[in-house]
Enzyme design. Structure first.
Site, PDB file in Angstrom:
ATOM      1  N   GLU A   9      25.111  26.334  44.865  1.00  0.00           N
ATOM      2  CA  GLU A   9      25.315  27.375  43.853  1.00  0.00           C
ATOM      3  C   GLU A   9      26.632  28.057  44.195  1.00  0.00           C
ATOM      4  O   GLU A   9      26.716  28.841  45.137  1.00  0.00           O
ATOM      5  CB  GLU A   9      24.151  28.371  43.863  1.00  0.00           C
ATOM      6  CG  GLU A   9      24.211  29.385  42.754  1.00  0.00           C
ATOM      7  CD  GLU A   9      23.071  30.395  42.822  1.00  0.00           C
ATOM      8  OE1 GLU A   9      23.108  31.356  42.033  1.00  0.00           O
ATOM      9  OE2 GLU A   9      22.173  30.239  43.664  1.00  0.00           O
ATOM     10  N   GLU A  66      24.183  41.616  42.034  1.00  0.00           N
ATOM     11  CA  GLU A  66      24.454  41.370  43.445  1.00  0.00           C
ATOM     12  C   GLU A  66      24.343  42.637  44.281  1.00  0.00           C
ATOM     13  O   GLU A  66      24.702  43.736  43.842  1.00  0.00           O
ATOM     14  CB  GLU A  66      25.850  40.770  43.622  1.00  0.00           C
ATOM     15  CG  GLU A  66      26.203  39.662  42.654  1.00  0.00           C
ATOM     16  CD  GLU A  66      25.264  38.473  42.680  1.00  0.00           C
ATOM     17  OE1 GLU A  66      24.422  38.369  43.589  1.00  0.00           O
ATOM     18  OE2 GLU A  66      25.362  37.633  41.783  1.00  0.00           O
TER      19      GLU A  66
END
Length: 276
Positions: A46, A57
């Site tokens: 990924e 995030e």
């Protein structure tokens, strides 16, 4: 759509999906890091395409994205990096929809999806793309033979879950805990319930958000996952390398070792007769 490379990566499962941010701290280092992760046992890479507002995030990956952007990473440089990778596993682009939508001469996802397919990308994870607004991206992925992977959170409603599963190919990304990404010391108690909701889904289930050790990988697979997704634990190693000016090869060695630990731990989560 024919059976995808990403889905096939789960055939010998459990699969290890490993995240790093492209360009952190340079494109050359990222290439070495991705190749080390694959050597350590990663089944799906990924590879994050940095975006200036990474809302899903935590601090660790936000800092990685900033380092990558400061080093000059762009969508075109990202595609060049993908073309240059020497790995035999599928690569998933993890990014935010604005970058995809604004790429090229006309707004919309078509041009970037086509360019990504030509560069060697196998699929996308787009945290800020709502399933009810995903038709253009879904159709572009279908046109070019790429997977579109949705993130299922503990709070996802049954109706939205059904809609996601209708458009999810490759694997479903199971958010193992509420909040943003980041390494944790223990597996969330939400994980078994999240997997139970997907018990009848006709797609592999990989759990992310917080996994950082082989023991945690074992526990997640024992709970019913078909794979584990790890990012912040790797990015912590990269960040420590940047802070201490460690050679790329030394950082790559540590990433390879952690991937091997995580892969071995995931296998231990299988019932003993199924272990390989």
């Amino acid at each position: 759509m024919t059976r995808s490379e990403i889905r096939a990566a789960f055939d010998d499962g459990p699969a290890l999906v490993s995240y790093v941010a492209a360009g952190d701290p340079s494109a050359e280092a990222s290439k070495a890091y991705v190749e080390a992760l694959v050597e350590g046992g990663t089944d799906v890479v990924e590879l994050g395409l940095p975006f200036s507002e990474p809302v899903a995030e935590g601090t660790t990956i936000q800092n990685a994205i900033k380092r990558a952007l400061d080093a000059g990473m762009t969508p075109d440089a990202y595609l060049d990096l993908v073309r240059d990778l020497d790995v035999e596993v599928p690569v998933v682009c993890m990014t935010y929809y604005n970058l995809i939508y604004q790429y090229g001469s006309e707004p919309g996802p078509e041009e970037f999806v086509e360019a990504a397919a030509e560069a060697g990308i196998s699929g996308f994870v787009i945290p800020d793309l709502p399933v009810d607004e995903s038709e253009p991206m879904y159709e572009a992925c279908r046109e070019h033979g790429l997977d579109l992977i949705f993130i299922v959170a503990p709070t996802t409603t049954p109706e939205r879950l059904d809609a996601m599963l209708d458009r999810t190919t490759g694997f479903v990304y199971v958010q193992g805990r509420l909040g943003t990404t980041g390494a944790r010391d223990e597996v969330s108690s939400d994980t078994p319930a999240a997997l139970e909701r997907l018990r009848d889904a006709d797609v592999p289930k990989a759990v992310g958000f917080g996994i950082s050790s082989g023991e945690q990988a074992r526990e997640v697979v024992a709970s019913g996952a078909d794979g584990v997704i790890v990012g912040s634990a790797y990015v912590d190693i990269v960040a420590e390398g940047v802070e201490n000016d460690r050679p790329t090869e030394t950082v790559a060695d540590d990433l390879r070792a952690l991937a091997a630990e995580l892969k071995a731990g995931a296998r231990k989560g299988l019932p003993e007769p199924e272990r390989k």
